[in-house]
Design a protein around this motif. Sequence first.
Motif, PDB file in Angstrom:
ATOM      1  N   UNK A   1       0.838  -1.207   0.000  1.00 27.98           N
ATOM      2  CA  UNK A   1       0.000   0.000   0.000  1.00 27.98           C
ATOM      3  C   UNK A   1       0.872   1.256   0.000  1.00 27.98           C
ATOM      4  N   UNK A   2       1.880   1.275   0.891  1.00 24.62           N
ATOM      5  CA  UNK A   2       2.701   2.476   1.002  1.00 24.62           C
ATOM      6  C   UNK A   2       3.558   2.694  -0.251  1.00 24.62           C
ATOM      7  N   UNK A   3       3.658   1.659  -1.084  1.00 27.77           N
ATOM      8  CA  UNK A   3       4.426   1.832  -2.334  1.00 27.77           C
ATOM      9  C   UNK A   3       3.488   2.128  -3.503  1.00 27.77           C
ATOM     10  N   UNK A   4       2.171   2.306  -3.196  1.00 28.86           N
ATOM     11  CA  UNK A   4       1.228   2.714  -4.244  1.00 28.86           C
ATOM     12  C   UNK A   4       0.549   1.569  -4.941  1.00 28.86           C
ATOM     13  N   UNK A   5       0.436   0.423  -4.266  1.00 30.42           N
ATOM     14  CA  UNK A   5      -0.247  -0.718  -4.863  1.00 30.42           C
ATOM     15  C   UNK A   5      -1.550  -0.947  -4.095  1.00 30.42           C
ATOM     16  N   UNK A   6      -2.674  -0.933  -4.809  1.00 34.32           N
ATOM     17  CA  UNK A   6      -3.980  -1.011  -4.153  1.00 34.32           C
ATOM     18  C   UNK A   6      -4.690  -2.296  -4.521  1.00 34.32           C
ATOM     19  N   UNK A   7      -4.517  -3.307  -3.707  1.00 32.54           N
ATOM     20  CA  UNK A   7      -5.133  -4.616  -3.979  1.00 32.54           C
ATOM     21  C   UNK A   7      -4.971  -5.025  -5.443  1.00 32.54           C
ATOM     22  N   UNK A   8      -3.752  -5.068  -5.867  1.00 32.12           N
ATOM     23  CA  UNK A   8      -3.478  -5.536  -7.226  1.00 32.12           C
ATOM     24  C   UNK A   8      -3.385  -4.423  -8.259  1.00 32.12           C
ATOM     25  N   UNK A   9      -3.835  -3.237  -7.929  1.00 35.47           N
ATOM     26  CA  UNK A   9      -3.749  -2.122  -8.876  1.00 35.47           C
ATOM     27  C   UNK A   9      -2.468  -1.354  -8.574  1.00 35.47           C
ATOM     28  N   UNK A  10      -1.523  -1.443  -9.514  1.00 37.09           N
ATOM     29  CA  UNK A  10      -0.229  -0.797  -9.250  1.00 37.09           C
ATOM     30  C   UNK A  10      -0.190   0.608  -9.812  1.00 37.09           C
ATOM     31  N   UNK A  11       0.255   1.553  -8.976  1.00 34.63           N
ATOM     32  CA  UNK A  11       0.476   2.910  -9.472  1.00 34.63           C
ATOM     33  C   UNK A  11       1.943   3.216  -9.159  1.00 34.63           C
ATOM     34  N   UNK A  12       2.442   4.308  -9.701  1.00 25.85           N
ATOM     35  CA  UNK A  12       3.863   4.574  -9.460  1.00 25.85           C
ATOM     36  C   UNK A  12       4.099   5.573  -8.342  1.00 25.85           C
ATOM     37  N   UNK A  13       3.051   5.870  -7.588  1.00 32.90           N
ATOM     38  CA  UNK A  13       3.185   6.916  -6.593  1.00 32.90           C
ATOM     39  C   UNK A  13       2.915   6.375  -5.195  1.00 32.90           C
ATOM     40  N   UNK A  14       3.901   6.492  -4.328  1.00 36.43           N
ATOM     41  CA  UNK A  14       3.737   5.953  -2.980  1.00 36.43           C
ATOM     42  C   UNK A  14       4.009   6.984  -1.904  1.00 36.43           C
ATOM     43  N   UNK A  15       4.372   6.507  -0.719  1.00 36.49           N
ATOM     44  CA  UNK A  15       4.649   7.394   0.409  1.00 36.49           C
ATOM     45  C   UNK A  15       6.134   7.386   0.732  1.00 36.49           C
TER      46      UNK A  15
END
Length: 560
Positions: free
Chosen positions: A191-205
């Motif tokens: 989650x903190x790396x920007x992955x939402x239950x299988x949906x990957x984005x390139x923006x995290x914390x």
Amino acid sequence: MSVHYGRKCQVWEVQRTTFLVLVYLLPLLTSATDDYYTSLVGLQKLARVEQQIVSAISEYVTNLERRLQLAKRYLNDYEKSVLPAMSAEEGPSETEQPVTKLTVYNNEKDLNKLAEKVSSHPLMTYRLIRRYAKELLDFEKDLRKDHDKQFSRVMEKIRKGLVLPKVNDVNGAIEGLLRIQDAYDVDIAHFSKGSFNGLRTNSGLLAIDCYHVGLYSLKSHVYTRAIEWLEQAYLMTTEDNDTSIDSQTVHEALQEAVRQHNAAIHQTVRNPYVYRAAVNRNLTDRGSRVRVLATKQYKLYMKDSSMMDFTNFAALCNGTHLRVPSATKDLKCWYETKSPHFLLDPLKVEMHHRNPPVLQIYEVLPDWMISRILAKASPSMVRSKVQGTLENKEIASAVRTSTTTWLPESEDKILKRIPQRVELLTGLKVTEPGSAEDLQISSYGIGGHYNPHFDTLFDTATMSSVSKEEVLMGDRIATFMFYLSDVERGGGTAFPRLGVVTSPIKGSAIFWYNMMSDGKPDLLSLHGGCPVLYGNKWVANKWIRSNAQMFTRPCSLDRD
Ligand SMILES: O=C(O)CCC(=O)C(=O)O
Ligand SMILES: [Fe+2]
């Protein structure tokens, strides 16, 4: 995990089997007013306006760098021209190395020597004059430009059109993140790396963000969350070269969280926000921890308010099947052609629950109409309220983190068609004065949700404060709720006592009764909006009132 009509319409895929109820019940630290974290429109405005801020800061940086360059150019020229002549008769030739240490002569003897050297040297003289006439003037000219003021002016203008977010918003946003974590049982590392239950984005914390979420959880006494977030922050500082915060600070906070957690376990009052066993930081026991509230018990069709409502709600939001297969095997999707209106353009209907009926009708609102609704609604969205306990006043509450507005459709020749269409679809009276409310539009911000609730307005405790007009219209017999957007992840509507969850599919609508045919509230109609994990969620409620339905209460969409 959205459901697609026509393929496996009544099947809500199982994603996970465990869940925990925490943040729905969290004693909140934020106080709610018109907050950014609840407002999609507000968040979008912030994202747009930030472009002006970024551009102004970048201009400020360019300006300061230019000023610095002008100042350095002067000093460099002086040093390179004067120093070699002063340090040796046959001094080293001028180098291209930048000056690092400045020499300034101030005693009379050196000054005399300097003056004589410069004046006797034609090139040094030339450069002396040039520095006065050009470099110095350029620098002074730049100093007259007030870059600080220029930036302040941009900010002043921005502030006039926008109330900037405050600490309250940061805390509300953190609560949204924690709500998402609880509802969808997300793994913090992903989650903190920007992955939402299988949906990957390139923006995290960054580590510092995780640290702040951890500290906030600790302040709220949600020790399990505090430990997880601080552990994540610590890992980032030690393994990911994240320098946004130093690892020692994080480590100290983590130790404090572990200390408080382990102390809470031994307190007599059972704290639901702790793990069952003490946490030993040296044992690297991440992942194996079980929280006190962990449960796999679900009970449907109960009519008394209990923790089970929250338990079921969260499980449904997370994709857990609560009904046995035999209870869902008769549920159907069908093309409705009963009414002549739908002969040419049959309605696609999905039955989520037979009795009481919960129906989803697809493709009831075209995109262009939705755009019109959103354009009309967006400027006036304000923080949603719920019925409060104090003198039945409406209050902003963590129970419902969304923004809302009302659209009187009768004033718009296109939107007027909405109540007409709802009337046609439900067979209930919707267009007659007093038969239904104006359209209520809601949108959800970060982790936005609406805890399980009844849509009915009247109850014996608060009846005295209900206006005469309201009483004349009767209570909200039924809800016709449009989804005005798709939601990539989360944001379903869950009925915890029926074991039903519907997918937010743009242009579709769900319909259910809030009252039984004897006029009493239907306690099985309890429902709520699941937290939005990723995406923008917009809904529109058309509440149909009971008194106009005296002689009509069909459910024309029921295939039986
Ligand atoms: O957003 C949802 O899914 C439910 C909204 C709702 O129940 C309401 O606005 O009363
Ligand atoms: Fe509702």
